[in-house]
Design an enzyme around this catalytic site. Structure first.
Site, PDB file in Angstrom:
ATOM      1  N   HIS A 104       0.560  -1.187  -0.046  1.00 34.99           N
ATOM      2  CA  HIS A 104      -0.050  -0.099   0.080  1.00 34.99           C
ATOM      3  C   HIS A 104       0.834   1.179   0.031  1.00 34.99           C
ATOM      4  O   HIS A 104       0.364   2.382  -0.481  1.00 34.99           O
ATOM      5  CB  HIS A 104      -0.877  -0.027   1.254  1.00 34.99           C
ATOM      6  CG  HIS A 104      -2.189  -1.007   1.208  1.00 34.99           C
ATOM      7  ND1 HIS A 104      -2.784  -1.158  -0.019  1.00 34.99           N
ATOM      8  CD2 HIS A 104      -2.611  -1.748   2.069  1.00 34.99           C
ATOM      9  CE1 HIS A 104      -3.590  -2.087   0.155  1.00 34.99           C
ATOM     10  NE2 HIS A 104      -3.529  -2.612   1.565  1.00 34.99           N
ATOM     11  N   ASP A 152      -3.301 -10.777  -3.191  1.00 35.94           N
ATOM     12  CA  ASP A 152      -3.907 -10.161  -2.002  1.00 35.94           C
ATOM     13  C   ASP A 152      -5.223  -9.549  -2.220  1.00 35.94           C
ATOM     14  O   ASP A 152      -5.530  -9.128  -3.066  1.00 35.94           O
ATOM     15  CB  ASP A 152      -3.195  -9.070  -1.240  1.00 35.94           C
ATOM     16  CG  ASP A 152      -3.411  -8.749   0.179  1.00 35.94           C
ATOM     17  OD1 ASP A 152      -2.914  -9.217   1.119  1.00 35.94           O
ATOM     18  OD2 ASP A 152      -4.272  -7.809   0.137  1.00 35.94           O
ATOM     19  N   HIS A 157      -6.739  -7.167  -0.847  1.00 40.07           N
ATOM     20  CA  HIS A 157      -6.642  -5.658  -1.034  1.00 40.07           C
ATOM     21  C   HIS A 157      -5.772  -5.108  -2.307  1.00 40.07           C
ATOM     22  O   HIS A 157      -4.971  -5.718  -2.721  1.00 40.07           O
ATOM     23  CB  HIS A 157      -6.196  -5.162   0.253  1.00 40.07           C
ATOM     24  CG  HIS A 157      -7.033  -5.721   1.678  1.00 40.07           C
ATOM     25  ND1 HIS A 157      -6.511  -6.514   2.301  1.00 40.07           N
ATOM     26  CD2 HIS A 157      -8.138  -4.942   2.019  1.00 40.07           C
ATOM     27  CE1 HIS A 157      -7.568  -6.730   3.276  1.00 40.07           C
ATOM     28  NE2 HIS A 157      -8.452  -5.686   3.052  1.00 40.07           N
ATOM     29  N   ASP A 189      -6.009 -13.518   2.385  1.00 38.09           N
ATOM     30  CA  ASP A 189      -7.076 -13.038   3.009  1.00 38.09           C
ATOM     31  C   ASP A 189      -8.391 -13.145   1.998  1.00 38.09           C
ATOM     32  O   ASP A 189      -9.678 -12.798   2.529  1.00 38.09           O
ATOM     33  CB  ASP A 189      -7.051 -11.520   3.430  1.00 38.09           C
ATOM     34  CG  ASP A 189      -6.089 -10.960   2.472  1.00 38.09           C
ATOM     35  OD1 ASP A 189      -5.770 -11.219   1.400  1.00 38.09           O
ATOM     36  OD2 ASP A 189      -5.570  -9.718   2.840  1.00 38.09           O
TER      37      ASP A 189
END
Length: 288
Positions: free
Chosen positions: A115, A151, A153, A231
Site C-alpha cells: 500500500h 492479496d 486488497h 485473505d
C-alpha cells in the site's frame, strides 16, 4: 524452497490491530514442523537506502525514520519501524536473489508492503517490498518483470510505483469494494486490475485468477514477483471471500506451471488457518 524470515519482525504489535506477530511465528513453526518440502532458511539481505529511493521520495523515507505519530488509523508507528520495514524489503530482495539462482523463495516477514506509495505510508505498509524488489531486478539485468498480487486488497501503492514503468507489468486480483477502494479498472499501459465482488463463488474467483495468469503469461516476463495474500480465504476475518486451502495450492501450482522464475512475499491473511494456507501455496509453487 528457501524461506526468508527474522524473529525481530515479531517484536512489535498494536493492540486490536489484525496485523499481529503470531501470524508469522505460527507460520514459521508450521513450516518447520512439516515434511513435504525441503526448506532452507535465510535472513533478509541488508538494504542500501539508494534502492529504496527508486520507489520512495526522500521526504517519505525521512518521515518513516522519524515516525513520531501514527501515519493513519490502519498504520501505527512503532519504535524502530524503519528498521523493521527495511527487513521486509530485505526479505523480498533475498527472495529475488534466490529466484535468480533457480530456487523457489518466500519472504515471511512483517510488515507487509503493497500500500505504501512514493510519499505515503498506509494500510500497515511503510515501504513497498515487492515493488522495490521489482525495480532492483530491472536495475540489475532483468529484461521484464511481472508483479502478481493476489492479496484481497488492491495493491495501490505497488501500482502507483510501477505505473507506466518500462519493462514492468502489474496484475492485481482483489475484492471490490474493499479498502482502499481503488483498482476498479486497468490503468496506464502496464497495470491490470481484476476486481471481484464480495462472496464471489470459488469457481468464479478461480476463473478471474486464471484469466489474470493467462494475461501475465502473454506479457512474456522473465521473472514474476508475487504479493502473496491469503485473505481471500473463506474464513478470513477481514474480507468476505470464498477461497479454500486447495485454491491456494492450485494458485501456487499454476504459478509453477508458467515455467518462469517466481519469488513471493507474504502480504495479507489474518485467519488462524494462515500457516496451513501458506504451506498449501508453497507445496503448489514447489511442484509437490
Amino acid at each position: 524452497m528457501k524461506i526468508i524470515t527474522d524473529s525481530r519482525c515479531t517484536a512489535y504489535h498494536s493492540p486490536g490491530h489484525p496485523e499481529r506477530p503470531a501470524r508469522i511465528s505460527r507460520t514459521v513453526e508450521r513450516l518447520k514442523d512439516q515434511s513435504d518440502l525441503k526448506i532452507t532458511w535465510a535472513e533478509p539481505l541488508p538494504v542500501d537506502e539508494e534502492i529504496i529511493e527508486r520507489a520512495h521520495s526522500k521526504e517519505h523515507i525521512t518521515r518513516v525514520k522519524a515516525a513520531a505519530h501514527d501515519f493513519d488509523g490502519d498504520t501505527p508507528t512503532h519504535p524502530d519501524i524503519f528498521a523493521h520495514a527495511l527487513r521486509g524489503v530485505g526479505g523480498a530482495l533475498q527472495a529475488l536473489k534466490a529466484a535468480r539462482a533457480g530456487e523457489t523463495a518466500f519472504s515471511l516477514l512483517r510488515p507487509p508492503g503493497h500500500h505504501a506509495t512514493r510519499d505515503r505510508a498506509m494500510g500497515f505498509c511503510y515501504l513497498s517490498s515487492v515493488a522495490i524488489a521489482a525495480l532492483e531486478a530491472l536495475a540489475t539485468g532483468t529484461k521484464k518483470i511481472a508483479v502478481f498480487d493476489f492479496d484481497v486488497h488492491h495493491g495501490n501503492g505497488t501500482e502507483a510505483i510501477l505505473l507506466n514503468r518500462p519493462h514492468a507489468v502489474f496484475f492485481s486480483i482483489h475484492q471490490h469494494p474493499c479498502y482502499p477502494g481503488t483498482g476498479t479498472s486497468h490503468v496506464g499501459d502496464n497495470c491490470f486490475n481484476y476486481p471481484v465482488a464480495p462472496r464471489t463463488p470459488r469457481e468464479e474467483y478461480r476463473k478471474v485468477l486464471a484469466k489474470a495468469l493467462d494475461d501475465l503469461k502473454n506479457q512474456k516476463p522473465a521473472l514474476v514477483a508475487v504479493s502473496a495474500g491469503f485473505d481471500a480465504y473463506a474464513r478470513d476475518p477481514i474480507a468476505q471471500e470464498t477461497l479454500e486451502a486447495e485454491d491456494f495450492y492450485w494458485l501456487g501450482k499454476s504459478l509453477c506451471a508458467l515455467g518462469i522464475p517466481v519469488f513471493s512475499s507474504l502480504e495479507g491473511g489474518y485467519s488462524s488457518d494462515l500457516p496451513e494456507l501458506v504451506l498449501e501455496y508453497l507445496k503448489g509453487i514447489d511442484g509437490k
